[in-house]
Design an enzyme around this catalytic site. Structure first.
Site, PDB file in Angstrom:
ATOM      1  N   HIS A 250       0.672  -1.262   0.167  1.00 38.21           N
ATOM      2  CA  HIS A 250      -0.095   0.153  -0.015  1.00 38.21           C
ATOM      3  C   HIS A 250       0.812   1.134   0.045  1.00 38.21           C
ATOM      4  O   HIS A 250       0.710   2.168  -0.936  1.00 38.21           O
ATOM      5  CB  HIS A 250      -1.075   0.262   1.073  1.00 38.21           C
ATOM      6  CG  HIS A 250      -1.892   1.222   1.296  1.00 38.21           C
ATOM      7  ND1 HIS A 250      -3.177   1.047   1.083  1.00 38.21           N
ATOM      8  CD2 HIS A 250      -1.630   2.460   1.749  1.00 38.21           C
ATOM      9  CE1 HIS A 250      -3.759   2.308   1.205  1.00 38.21           C
ATOM     10  NE2 HIS A 250      -2.690   3.194   1.633  1.00 38.21           N
ATOM     11  N   GLU A 251       1.752   1.322   1.014  1.00 36.19           N
ATOM     12  CA  GLU A 251       2.733   2.636   0.965  1.00 36.19           C
ATOM     13  C   GLU A 251       3.565   2.696  -0.274  1.00 36.19           C
ATOM     14  O   GLU A 251       3.525   3.794  -0.616  1.00 36.19           O
ATOM     15  CB  GLU A 251       3.585   2.424   2.308  1.00 36.19           C
ATOM     16  CG  GLU A 251       2.776   2.675   3.651  1.00 36.19           C
ATOM     17  CD  GLU A 251       1.492   3.433   3.654  1.00 36.19           C
ATOM     18  OE1 GLU A 251       1.663   4.356   3.119  1.00 36.19           O
ATOM     19  OE2 GLU A 251       0.329   3.226   4.548  1.00 36.19           O
TER      20      GLU A 251
ATOM     21  N   HIS B 163       1.582   4.494  -2.763  1.00 37.67           N
ATOM     22  CA  HIS B 163       1.752   5.751  -2.922  1.00 37.67           C
ATOM     23  C   HIS B 163       3.042   6.237  -3.266  1.00 37.67           C
ATOM     24  O   HIS B 163       3.241   7.408  -3.776  1.00 37.67           O
ATOM     25  CB  HIS B 163       1.575   6.264  -1.218  1.00 37.67           C
ATOM     26  CG  HIS B 163       0.067   6.191  -0.733  1.00 37.67           C
ATOM     27  ND1 HIS B 163      -0.643   6.861  -1.253  1.00 37.67           N
ATOM     28  CD2 HIS B 163      -0.404   5.526   0.366  1.00 37.67           C
ATOM     29  CE1 HIS B 163      -1.994   6.655  -0.477  1.00 37.67           C
ATOM     30  NE2 HIS B 163      -1.725   5.886   0.494  1.00 37.67           N
TER      31      HIS B 163
ATOM     32  N   HIS C 129       3.307   6.498  -6.840  1.00 41.42           N
ATOM     33  CA  HIS C 129       2.573   7.735  -7.511  1.00 41.42           C
ATOM     34  C   HIS C 129       3.326   8.863  -7.203  1.00 41.42           C
ATOM     35  O   HIS C 129       3.689   9.796  -8.162  1.00 41.42           O
ATOM     36  CB  HIS C 129       1.317   7.790  -6.578  1.00 41.42           C
ATOM     37  CG  HIS C 129       0.383   8.833  -7.303  1.00 41.42           C
ATOM     38  ND1 HIS C 129      -0.972   9.105  -6.495  1.00 41.42           N
ATOM     39  CD2 HIS C 129       0.326   9.326  -8.266  1.00 41.42           C
ATOM     40  CE1 HIS C 129      -1.734   9.621  -7.295  1.00 41.42           C
ATOM     41  NE2 HIS C 129      -0.814  10.030  -8.420  1.00 41.42           N
TER      42      HIS C 129
HETATM   43 ZN   LIG Z   1      -2.820   5.197   1.889  1.00 44.17          ZN
END
Ligand SMILES: [Zn+2]
Length: 639
Positions: free
Chosen positions: A434-435, A438, A441
């Site tokens: 998940h991290e 980010h 991105h």
């Molecule tokens: Zn998040």
């Protein structure tokens, strides 16, 4: 320019003061400008340096907490917020932005200037001076009230304690007991989340569960199981009233409309329809899940029984414990497997750099494409005493013409011991993915304007798309083969255990879906009306509730996301982004294996453009049409 942040904690107030003074000077100059270069570039160049300074301070305060530094750090916060509020109500600067809009701009530049103008408008720039003053006053009041709300929640949580003996805690393991053992050998139950969750999940003593549940669910209220001193009821009413007034001053019918003006969705009613649909699709399955639980328990399930029997049912149904998986996931394999996935998806290598940062546990990696470094990530994985809990990604610097992007990824995981490498639970691996979503991105951006580069300028309901999209890959069998290797035998995760991960992934998912939708629907509706907020909750619960709430339930009184965080009339964003993430993943995986051209298109249309173009338009470009709701139902196992 360097990719290495300056981690020395020197003179932070002096630096912030100097930068803020410079910022006012830059804003004054930019107010006279009439072109992209003389307005936006000028502000952006300053913003780049200012944000970088703020980011490293906030990072150090979170991961290397010390009292003295924190005192210095806290002094910078009101200065920074005052600076931004002065900038966003600067009429000359606003007019300069409007002049820029009349010049010859690229599509990205036009979008960026439009968004900036909208930002000024949502801060009340078009209002008469006395109304503008009123807006500022309301905002200041709201800041104070939300701080009081969060202090009351904290104090009310901390205040309640109960001393018990080992005999009161049947069902506890030695590990769980050691977390709450006091020096005198007794055990202390508190309302802190990890202690509370252990009690609700493992304690066989139903009377104790009921008592602790009731204290927890009525914190910061007039009920009186915790001190009435910290009752948040009036503060909540006041916050909701002020939000409505603020929205009216800015020309909106209600606060939900104001909140949505800067988000991807088009109207509060669109949010309600979206949530209603999810609720309708999930309700009958949720009732079945609950029935299964009741017949397993053989008794009526009270709210304080739910987690307890659910855990037991889960273990029985899937025949494994979390700890059966952990030996297959030593740190090195997890990271190398993740990096090899990133290489496959995006043709980017991660190369470790030896660098002294702020702590010996921090690992530093450059992202390399065609033998050239395109950015850097600092990975700080292990829990430490002076480190804030949880996991997050933060951006240190964005891409500019002269600079490469840099990000921090922070988790709180087990350390290696003398004879064993660090090993992670499967949930924790999902968090790392998940991290990293980010981080990618932020780091794969091609936008060279700091205000729209990476995660900057991305709408609130879009930020969690790349992260939740990345989570899906953690459940892919090929990926799990890559990241698993038993720390003793080197064997990758057996198919049988893989199947158990997949089967148990959606345990009680429809009940969870209803719960999230209940929060989101109450949140949007309460910000559309001036009715009593608990009355609205009761209405929403007609559709979402599986176990009737007890009279003492005052959970809104500590709902920080809404009353002291940034999620007011925006809680739906979690679900909204989950729909996009599921839709995106099923799209790239439609033939049963990952389609490389499509993952590449995700990178080009979403990851690389950040906040420089309309998010939803970009999404549809990648997807070749509208996102479909069915993917999120499928991924949650809801038929
Ligand atoms: Zn998040």
């Amino acid at each position: 320019m360097s990719l290495s942040p300056d981690f020395s904690k020197k003179d932070i107030n002096k630096n912030i003061d100097r930068l803020i003074n410079e910022g006012y000077e830059v804003a004054r100059k930019a107010s006279d400008g009439d072109s992209w270069e003389s307005v936006i570039s000028l502000l952006d160049e300053f913003e780049f340096r200012f944000e970088r300074e703020c980011s490293v301070n906030s990072h150090l305060n979170s991961v290397m907490f010390d009292e003295k530094f924190n005192q210095e750090y806290e002094k910078t916060l009101p200065k920074i917020s005052k600076f931004y509020s002065n900038i966003s109500t600067n009429k000359e600067l606003f007019n300069a932005h409007k002049r820029v809009l009349d010049t010859n701009l690229t599509q990205q530049q036009t979008h960026i200037v439009h968004e900036a103008i909208k930002g000024f408008q949502l801060s009340g720039i078009d209002l008469d001076p006395d109304k503008q003053e009123e807006v500022k006053k309301i905002q200041e009041k709201l800041a104070v009230l939300s701080n009081s709300f969060s202090n009351n929640s904290l104090k009310s949580t901390n205040e309640w304690k109960k001393s018990v003996s080992k005999a009161d805690l049947p069902g506890y393991s030695e590990d769980q007991l050691s977390k709450i053992r006091k020096k005198d050998g007794s055990f202390e139950i508190t309302l802190q989340m990890p202690v509370y969750l252990d009690l609700m999940t493992f304690c066989e003593n139903q009377t104790l569960r009921e008592e602790v549940y009731k204290a927890y669910i009525s914190r910061a209220s007039e009920i009186g199981l915790t001190s009435k001193k910290y009752d948040n009821t009036k503060i909540m009413d006041e916050i909701l009233k002020l939000r409505l007034k603020l929205a009216n001053l800015l020309g909106f019918n209600n606060y939900a409309e104001l909140s949505i003006a800067s988000k991807m969705v088009e109207s509060p009613n669109q949010v309600i329809d979206f949530l209603d649909l999810l609720i309708n699709k999930s309700r009958s399955q949720a009732l079945n899940e609950f029935q299964e639980l009741e017949s397993f328990a053989g008794c009526k399930i009270n709210p304080w029984d739910f987690a307890f029997y659910s855990e037991k049912l889960k273990e029985k149904k899937y025949g494994f414990k979390k700890s059966d998986l952990t030996p297959y996931f030593p740190e090195e394999n997890v990271l190398n497997g993740l990096f090899s996935l990133i290489k496959e998806l995006y043709e980017i290598l991660l190369k470790e750099i030896k660098e002294d940062s702020y702590h010996q546990d921090v690992k530093v990696f450059d992202l390399v494409k065609n033998n050239e470094s395109i950015g850097r990530v600092y990975i700080d994985l292990y829990a430490r005493e002076n480190k804030r809990g949880g996991a997050w990604m933060s951006d240190y610097q964005p891409l500019t013409e002269k600079n490469k992007p840099v990000a921090f990824v922070v988790c709180n995981l087990n350390k290696p011991t003398q004879d064993k490498p660090a090993m992670f639970e499967f949930d924790e691996i999902v968090t790392i993915f998940h991290e990293f979503g980010h981080a990618l991105h932020h780091l794969l951006t091609k936008v060279e304007y700091p205000c729209a580069s990476g995660i900057s300028g991305v709408p609130w309901d879009g930020v969690e798309l790349p992260s939740q999209y990345m989570e899906f890959f953690a459940y892919d069998q090929e990926v799990i083969k890559k990241i698993s290797s038993h720390y003793l035998t080197g064997e990758s995760l057996p198919d049988e255990l893989y199947q158990k991960i997949i089967d148990s992934k959606n345990f009680q998912s429809a009940i969870q879906m209803l719960r999230q939708c209940e929060f989101a629907l109450w949140d949007i509706k309460t910000h559309m009306s001036s009715k009593d907020t608990y009355e609205i909750l009761n209405e929403v619960r007609q559709k979402t509730s599986i176990i009737p709430p007890i009279n003492e339930n005052r959970f809104l009184n500590t709902f920080g996301h809404i009353f002291s965080g940034g999620y007011a009339a925006g809680y739906f964003s979690y679900k909204w982004a989950e729909v996009l993430a599921a839709d995106a993943f099923y799209y790239v995986n439609q033939s049963g294996s990952i389609n490389k051209d499509l993952t590449y298109s995700f990178k080009e249309n979403i990851l690389e453009v950040g906040g420089s173009l309309d998010f939803m338009t970009q999404y549809k470009k990648f997807r070749g049409g509208e996102p479909e709701l069915k993917s999120v139902l499928l991924s949650n196992g809801i038929q």
